[in-house]
Motif scaffolding. Structure first.
Motif, PDB file in Angstrom:
ATOM      1  N   GLN A  65      40.783  35.813  34.627  1.00 34.30           N
ATOM      2  CA  GLN A  65      40.116  35.634  35.913  1.00 34.30           C
ATOM      3  C   GLN A  65      39.390  34.292  35.955  1.00 34.30           C
ATOM      4  O   GLN A  65      39.485  33.545  36.937  1.00 34.30           O
ATOM      5  CB  GLN A  65      39.132  36.779  36.133  1.00 34.30           C
ATOM      6  CG  GLN A  65      38.351  36.702  37.437  1.00 34.30           C
ATOM      7  CD  GLN A  65      37.365  37.846  37.571  1.00 34.30           C
ATOM      8  OE1 GLN A  65      37.505  38.897  36.956  1.00 34.30           O
ATOM      9  NE2 GLN A  65      36.333  37.639  38.366  1.00 34.30           N
ATOM     10  N   ASP A  66      38.664  33.958  34.897  1.00 35.66           N
ATOM     11  CA  ASP A  66      37.965  32.678  34.839  1.00 35.66           C
ATOM     12  C   ASP A  66      38.944  31.507  34.781  1.00 35.66           C
ATOM     13  O   ASP A  66      38.696  30.444  35.360  1.00 35.66           O
ATOM     14  CB  ASP A  66      37.047  32.635  33.618  1.00 35.66           C
ATOM     15  CG  ASP A  66      35.877  33.599  33.722  1.00 35.66           C
ATOM     16  OD1 ASP A  66      35.530  33.981  34.858  1.00 35.66           O
ATOM     17  OD2 ASP A  66      35.329  33.976  32.671  1.00 35.66           O
ATOM     18  N   ALA A 123      41.572  30.293  25.094  1.00 35.64           N
ATOM     19  CA  ALA A 123      40.335  29.689  24.591  1.00 35.64           C
ATOM     20  C   ALA A 123      39.117  30.555  24.871  1.00 35.64           C
ATOM     21  O   ALA A 123      38.138  30.507  24.118  1.00 35.64           O
ATOM     22  CB  ALA A 123      40.155  28.304  25.212  1.00 35.64           C
ATOM     23  N   TRP A 124      39.175  31.346  25.943  1.00 38.08           N
ATOM     24  CA  TRP A 124      37.977  32.053  26.407  1.00 38.08           C
ATOM     25  C   TRP A 124      37.974  33.554  26.151  1.00 38.08           C
ATOM     26  O   TRP A 124      36.898  34.171  26.218  1.00 38.08           O
ATOM     27  CB  TRP A 124      37.789  31.805  27.914  1.00 38.08           C
ATOM     28  CG  TRP A 124      37.552  30.365  28.265  1.00 38.08           C
ATOM     29  CD1 TRP A 124      37.125  29.364  27.428  1.00 38.08           C
ATOM     30  CD2 TRP A 124      37.723  29.754  29.551  1.00 38.08           C
ATOM     31  NE1 TRP A 124      37.038  28.170  28.111  1.00 38.08           N
ATOM     32  CE2 TRP A 124      37.391  28.371  29.412  1.00 38.08           C
ATOM     33  CE3 TRP A 124      38.130  30.216  30.804  1.00 38.08           C
ATOM     34  CZ2 TRP A 124      37.441  27.471  30.479  1.00 38.08           C
ATOM     35  CZ3 TRP A 124      38.179  29.324  31.872  1.00 38.08           C
ATOM     36  CH2 TRP A 124      37.835  27.961  31.707  1.00 38.08           C
ATOM     37  N   PHE A 125      39.116  34.173  25.853  1.00 33.28           N
ATOM     38  CA  PHE A 125      39.105  35.637  25.791  1.00 33.28           C
ATOM     39  C   PHE A 125      38.341  36.156  24.580  1.00 33.28           C
ATOM     40  O   PHE A 125      37.886  37.303  24.564  1.00 33.28           O
ATOM     41  CB  PHE A 125      40.542  36.193  25.812  1.00 33.28           C
ATOM     42  CG  PHE A 125      41.217  36.285  24.471  1.00 33.28           C
ATOM     43  CD1 PHE A 125      41.344  37.499  23.814  1.00 33.28           C
ATOM     44  CD2 PHE A 125      41.743  35.149  23.848  1.00 33.28           C
ATOM     45  CE1 PHE A 125      41.978  37.592  22.581  1.00 33.28           C
ATOM     46  CE2 PHE A 125      42.380  35.224  22.641  1.00 33.28           C
ATOM     47  CZ  PHE A 125      42.495  36.452  21.987  1.00 33.28           C
ATOM     48  N   LEU A 155      32.610  21.973  32.912  1.00 32.59           N
ATOM     49  CA  LEU A 155      33.082  23.062  33.767  1.00 32.59           C
ATOM     50  C   LEU A 155      32.396  22.986  35.126  1.00 32.59           C
ATOM     51  O   LEU A 155      31.959  21.933  35.551  1.00 32.59           O
ATOM     52  CB  LEU A 155      32.836  24.414  33.089  1.00 32.59           C
ATOM     53  CG  LEU A 155      33.591  24.646  31.774  1.00 32.59           C
ATOM     54  CD1 LEU A 155      33.321  26.042  31.234  1.00 32.59           C
ATOM     55  CD2 LEU A 155      35.095  24.420  31.935  1.00 32.59           C
ATOM     56  N   TRP A 156      32.293  24.098  35.804  1.00 31.06           N
ATOM     57  CA  TRP A 156      31.804  24.201  37.173  1.00 31.06           C
ATOM     58  C   TRP A 156      30.921  25.442  37.258  1.00 31.06           C
ATOM     59  O   TRP A 156      30.867  26.247  36.323  1.00 31.06           O
ATOM     60  CB  TRP A 156      32.984  24.334  38.135  1.00 31.06           C
ATOM     61  CG  TRP A 156      33.976  25.325  37.592  1.00 31.06           C
ATOM     62  CD1 TRP A 156      33.955  26.683  37.728  1.00 31.06           C
ATOM     63  CD2 TRP A 156      35.090  25.033  36.717  1.00 31.06           C
ATOM     64  NE1 TRP A 156      34.980  27.266  37.025  1.00 31.06           N
ATOM     65  CE2 TRP A 156      35.701  26.266  36.387  1.00 31.06           C
ATOM     66  CE3 TRP A 156      35.632  23.851  36.192  1.00 31.06           C
ATOM     67  CZ2 TRP A 156      36.803  26.351  35.561  1.00 31.06           C
ATOM     68  CZ3 TRP A 156      36.738  23.936  35.372  1.00 31.06           C
ATOM     69  CH2 TRP A 156      37.321  25.184  35.073  1.00 31.06           C
ATOM     70  N   ASP A 157      30.239  25.604  38.373  1.00 31.65           N
ATOM     71  CA  ASP A 157      29.379  26.772  38.517  1.00 31.65           C
ATOM     72  C   ASP A 157      30.216  28.056  38.541  1.00 31.65           C
ATOM     73  O   ASP A 157      31.139  28.195  39.332  1.00 31.65           O
ATOM     74  CB  ASP A 157      28.556  26.686  39.801  1.00 31.65           C
ATOM     75  CG  ASP A 157      27.840  27.992  40.070  1.00 31.65           C
ATOM     76  OD1 ASP A 157      26.972  28.359  39.254  1.00 31.65           O
ATOM     77  OD2 ASP A 157      28.187  28.673  41.056  1.00 31.65           O
ATOM     78  N   TYR A 158      29.867  28.994  37.676  1.00 36.47           N
ATOM     79  CA  TYR A 158      30.510  30.316  37.629  1.00 36.47           C
ATOM     80  C   TYR A 158      29.444  31.419  37.612  1.00 36.47           C
ATOM     81  O   TYR A 158      29.737  32.566  37.280  1.00 36.47           O
ATOM     82  CB  TYR A 158      31.383  30.433  36.366  1.00 36.47           C
ATOM     83  CG  TYR A 158      30.689  29.973  35.101  1.00 36.47           C
ATOM     84  CD1 TYR A 158      29.747  30.769  34.466  1.00 36.47           C
ATOM     85  CD2 TYR A 158      30.956  28.723  34.566  1.00 36.47           C
ATOM     86  CE1 TYR A 158      29.084  30.341  33.340  1.00 36.47           C
ATOM     87  CE2 TYR A 158      30.292  28.274  33.436  1.00 36.47           C
ATOM     88  CZ  TYR A 158      29.366  29.098  32.822  1.00 36.47           C
ATOM     89  OH  TYR A 158      28.695  28.651  31.697  1.00 36.47           O
ATOM     90  N   LEU A 159      28.200  31.035  37.962  1.00 43.19           N
ATOM     91  CA  LEU A 159      27.074  31.945  37.793  1.00 43.19           C
ATOM     92  C   LEU A 159      26.702  32.709  39.062  1.00 43.19           C
ATOM     93  O   LEU A 159      25.605  33.258  39.156  1.00 43.19           O
ATOM     94  CB  LEU A 159      25.862  31.165  37.262  1.00 43.19           C
ATOM     95  CG  LEU A 159      26.072  30.576  35.850  1.00 43.19           C
ATOM     96  CD1 LEU A 159      24.893  29.682  35.464  1.00 43.19           C
ATOM     97  CD2 LEU A 159      26.266  31.682  34.815  1.00 43.19           C
ATOM     98  N   GLU A 212      48.064  25.594  31.779  1.00 42.98           N
ATOM     99  CA  GLU A 212      46.625  25.395  31.789  1.00 42.98           C
ATOM    100  C   GLU A 212      45.894  26.735  31.868  1.00 42.98           C
ATOM    101  O   GLU A 212      44.902  26.957  31.164  1.00 42.98           O
ATOM    102  CB  GLU A 212      46.216  24.500  32.957  1.00 42.98           C
ATOM    103  CG  GLU A 212      44.717  24.264  33.096  1.00 42.98           C
ATOM    104  CD  GLU A 212      44.096  23.502  31.947  1.00 42.98           C
ATOM    105  OE1 GLU A 212      42.863  23.561  31.799  1.00 42.98           O
ATOM    106  OE2 GLU A 212      44.840  22.842  31.175  1.00 42.98           O
ATOM    107  N   ARG A 213      46.381  27.635  32.714  1.00 44.09           N
ATOM    108  CA  ARG A 213      45.757  28.963  32.797  1.00 44.09           C
ATOM    109  C   ARG A 213      45.893  29.708  31.464  1.00 44.09           C
ATOM    110  O   ARG A 213      44.955  30.380  31.026  1.00 44.09           O
ATOM    111  CB  ARG A 213      46.389  29.766  33.930  1.00 44.09           C
ATOM    112  CG  ARG A 213      45.989  29.281  35.323  1.00 44.09           C
ATOM    113  CD  ARG A 213      46.380  30.281  36.395  1.00 44.09           C
ATOM    114  NE  ARG A 213      47.821  30.474  36.465  1.00 44.09           N
ATOM    115  CZ  ARG A 213      48.643  29.740  37.197  1.00 44.09           C
ATOM    116  NH1 ARG A 213      48.171  28.754  37.927  1.00 44.09           N
ATOM    117  NH2 ARG A 213      49.939  29.993  37.209  1.00 44.09           N
TER     118      ARG A 213
END
Length: 285
Positions: free
Chosen positions: A190-191, A173-175, A40-44, A166-167
């Motif tokens: 949102q992510d 996968a994330w909810f 992934l990428w920075d989300y912090l 993809e969204r």
């Protein structure tokens, strides 16, 4: 949040890592935030915003991910070396290392490789020690409907997905990561809208490497870590609290701190509680 600069920092092999530095110098230790994935990428940014009032906070995209340069070298040792390159670039003798999810594993690996460079260690939402996958998969499945599970399996099996698919795939996968079931879907959506591609090669290679580590080897490596370590875990995270607590027990100066009513992203559900815990963890140094 006071953004000093976003820049690309070259690692020792020439691969450029995207970085963001926020905050202001103060009496406290500088902090580096290590995002999860793998791939992934920075989300912090929200975590940096909780911390950067009186300290410098660095974030970055891991190699081959997000805005950083492509790289086929996807090994934990290489990711650890990247972190050390960043420390030297920014000129810190020591820093507090906070890693989220898979980033907690990278933070641990950095701390046992360079124990003298870590002032304080915070594995946040980590998988811990022991079998975490079986209970996590069961909890993810419990939080999704049969229709949602079937749709996720269908999208996962596709060789190519449209942008809209993809969204949807990412959201499904994330909810289930969030404890607040009423807002979980919106947060995951949102992510999921992030404009970056998931690096599946990095995901598979790094996950396979970490999964190959014998537990006793990890325990022995953890004993090298001299810094105070605070293992922070949302009580509503599908990843089991028991394995995170086992990790804290394996660290020489470790302690386990659960956050009630929070899932895998406690900065969304309990930001003030998380801020207090992280500040306390940094002060332990």
């Amino acid at each position: 949040m006071n953004i000093w600069v976003t820049s690309w920092v070259a690692a020792d092999d020439g691969v450029r890592l995207w970085t963001a530095t926020t905050g202001a110098p103060g009496a406290s230790w500088p902090v580096v935030l290590v995002h999860g994935g793998p791939g992934l990428w920075d989300y912090l940014g929200p975590v940096a915003q909780l911390l950067d009032g009186n300290r410098v906070v660095h974030r970055f995209d891991q190699r081959g991910c997000g805005r950083s340069d492509p790289s086929d070298d996807q090994r934990v040792a290489r990711a650890v070396a990247d972190l050390e390159c960043l420390r030297r670039h920014f000129g810190h003798e020591r820093w507090a290392v906070i890693g989220h999810s898979f980033g907690a594993t990278l933070a641990l690996a950095y701390a046992w490789t360079h124990p003298e460079r870590v002032a304080s260690l915070v594995p946040l939402g980590s998988t811990g020690l022991g079998d975490w996958r079986t209970p996590a998969r069961a909890e993810h499945a419990r939080r999704a409907s049969a229709q949602q599970r079937a749709r996720l399996a269908e999208l996962s099996g596709r060789e190519r997905r449209s942008a809209e698919e993809e969204r949807e795939f990412r959201t499904l996968a994330w909810f289930t990561d969030h404890a607040d079931r009423e807002r979980a879907w919106a947060w995951a959506a949102q992510d999921a809208a992030a404009p970056h591609a998931i690096n599946w090669t990095a995901n598979r290679r790094l996950a396979r490497e970490v999964d190959s580590w014998p537990e006793e080897t990890v325990r022995a490596r953890c004993r090298r870590i001299t810094a105070p370590a605070t293992v922070v875990h949302g009580a509503g995270d599908p990843r089991p609290a028991a394995t995170a607590a086992a990790l804290a027990a394996a660290l020489p100066h470790g302690r386990f701190v659960p956050i009630p009513d929070a899932g895998h992203h406690p900065w969304r559900e309990q930001p003030s509680v998380l801020r207090a815990l992280l500040l306390r963890a940094i002060r332990r140094a």
